[in-house]
Design an enzyme around this catalytic site. Structure first.
Site, mmCIF file in Angstrom:
data_model
loop_
_atom_site.group_PDB
_atom_site.id
_atom_site.type_symbol
_atom_site.label_atom_id
_atom_site.label_comp_id
_atom_site.label_asym_id
_atom_site.label_seq_id
_atom_site.Cartn_x
_atom_site.Cartn_y
_atom_site.Cartn_z
ATOM 1 C CG ASN A 132 -0.364 -0.282 2.500
ATOM 2 O OD1 ASN A 132 0.742 -0.811 2.587
ATOM 3 N ND2 ASN A 132 -1.064 0.057 3.563
ATOM 4 N N GLY A 207 2.318 -5.445 7.723
ATOM 5 C CA GLY A 207 1.302 -6.200 7.005
ATOM 6 C C GLY A 207 0.261 -6.759 7.937
ATOM 7 C CB SER A 208 -2.186 -9.465 7.416
ATOM 8 O OG SER A 208 -1.409 -10.650 7.311
ATOM 9 C CD GLU A 229 3.448 0.608 11.675
ATOM 10 O OE1 GLU A 229 2.928 1.187 10.706
ATOM 11 O OE2 GLU A 229 4.350 1.128 12.380
ATOM 12 C CG LEU A 230 1.596 -7.054 12.989
ATOM 13 C CD1 LEU A 230 1.391 -8.249 13.903
ATOM 14 C CD2 LEU A 230 2.300 -7.466 11.696
ATOM 15 C CB CYS A 263 -1.769 -0.356 8.786
ATOM 16 S SG CYS A 263 -1.028 -1.596 7.702
#
Length: 454
Positions: A132, A207-208, A229-230, A263
């Site tokens: 992103n 990400g996820s 960093e999720l 996010c």
């Protein structure tokens, strides 16, 4: 079969396909990073600063080229892509200007003749970036890694291979050659091979939460550091003493950016009952005025979702939400059949709805009505995530209550959540751990060495 494939989401034209590395090729890259580590760890502050300034200059000189590449690959409106490249440029300048401040030994007064804390590099770090923000979320973790003296192996997203190649060329041109920075098209299954290698000393991932859990567990298995960093289900709290016009303005700014694929964009809009109806009305009116279309047009507000699977996923989440009692107020569908453009969507839910439980990646405004500030706070914290939170209020006591009690890594009052090079960025709970930016970004992958001299 999963592969690295670059496709323009606005036109669905394939821009490029890239083969995954073989295990032997990957091992060669890791071995080469030993050379890069030796070069970078022995470089002076001055040399590193000069390379960072060169990197910033190249970003500035080629801002339009890189911005168009981002917009081609993920459908981000061009003005937002320009801002992403500019932010990356400023980030390089910031660390170039502050390298001495952050890396000088810190004297600590003790009984010793001399005692201090020294920061030194630890090896090669594996950095995994999402789709992103293909430039910014490469620079954000990696620049501090390079500043301290580590080498980096960077894995771009499966869908941003062209950006990955551009970043390799960019870092090399700035002087981070000799295998200090290497791009790598790895498979998810090769994570084990990477983390098991003795040269690799850490991993950074944005990400996820599901993927982050696997990455963190694998790093832990080999006693390697990780910064994650999720995902998030960030609350947007409109309190009893809020400015409702400001609330609508910031809601749009947060959720429309990059088609909601951020996010820490606001996900759950928890509105005090006295403002709920007017907030909903003003929000829909504002959404009706948005220009949806070609991301390369400067007046486009909302481009396409970055991939077909992403729009399918958000539409499936909306369907499950409706099946669970949610009510669509506006949108809820593609702009046209078989296209990646999605109508911005306003939907009314309760806090038990699946849309309040899962991370939603897209231009979806999930509205929750609350009868008091205390109820807003309770609902805001009723989540497995803890990345960011927005508070809208003009009352100091309300603000203090929420700042002190919101369970989030970042709380922004009367402004949207955003990363700032001077402040730590990261989450808690299911949104990960560790911090990026500022001095905190450097410390993640540094040997914080105690020195005691008698």
């Amino acid at each position: 079969m999963r592969q690295f494939i670059s496709k323009n989401p606005a036109t669905k034209q394939v821009l490029g396909e890239f083969k995954f590395l073989s295990d032997q090729e990957l091992n060669h890259i890791i071995q080469q990073s030993k050379e890069g580590f030796q070069i970078n760890k022995n470089s002076s502050f001055q040399i590193k600063s000069e390379k960072l300034l060169k990197l910033a200059d190249l970003l500035g000189q080629n801002q339009e080229k890189y911005s168009k590449l981002i917009s081609y690959e993920i459908g981000k409106p061009i003005q937002q892509s320009m801002a992403e490249v500019k932010k990356s440029q400023n980030y390089c300048k910031y660390y170039a200007e502050n390298i001495n401040k952050y890396l000088q030994p810190q004297r600590v007064k003790t009984e010793a003749k001399n005692s201090y804390v020294q920061y030194s590099p630890i090896g090669t770090i594996y950095s995994i970036s999402p789709f992103n923000f293909p430039f910014w979320l490469c620079f954000k973790p990696i620049i501090p890694m390079l500043v301290i003296g580590n080498a980096v192996i960077h894995r771009p997203s499966d869908s941003t291979g062209l950006c990955g190649l551009a970043l390799q060329e960019l870092f090399t041109s700035a002087g981070f050659d000799g295998n200090v920075f290497q791009n790598a098209f790895t498979t998810p299954q090769q994570l084990e091979q990477v983390m098991a290698h003795p040269q690799i000393q850490g991993v950074s991932f944005t990400g996820s939460t599901a993927a982050g859990s696997i990455i963190g567990a694998t790093a832990g298995k080999y006693l390697k550091r990780s910064v994650l960093e999720l995902g998030g289900s960030d609350p947007f709290c409109v309190l009893q003493n809020a400015n409702v016009d400001l609330a609508v303005q910031l809601a749009l700014k947060s959720r429309v950016a990059n088609c909601g694929q951020v996010c820490f964009s606001a996900k759950r809009f928890i509105i005090h009952s006295q403002y709920y109806d007017i907030f909903k009305e003003k929000l829909v009116n504002a959404l009706e005025k948005l220009k949806i279309g070609d991301p390369l047009q400067e007046n486009t507000d909302l481009g396409p979702m970055a991939r077909e699977d992403l729009i399918i996923n958000i539409l499936n989440q909306i369907k499950k939400g409706v099946d669970g009692g949610a009510k669509i107020v506006y949108g809820g569908n593609r702009l046209k059949d078989n296209e990646n453009f999605m109508m911005p969507t306003v939907i009314e839910i309760d806090e038990q709805n699946i849309l309040a439980k899962e991370e939603t990646f897209g231009p979806l405004f999930s509205l929750i009505k609350a009868n008091s500030n205390d109820e807003i706070l309770r609902i805001a914290n009723n989540t497995s995530y803890g990345l960011g939170a927005v508070v809208i209020s003009n009352d100091k006591k309300e603000i203090e209550q929420f700042v002190n009690h919101l369970e989030a890594g970042m709380v922004f009052v009367n402004e949207i959540v955003k990363s700032d090079q001077r402040l730590p960025s990261g989450g808690i709970k299911g949104s990960g751990y560790g911090r990026e930016c500022g001095e905190w970004g450097i410390q993640n992958f540094a040997n914080i060495k105690t020195v005691w001299i008698e």
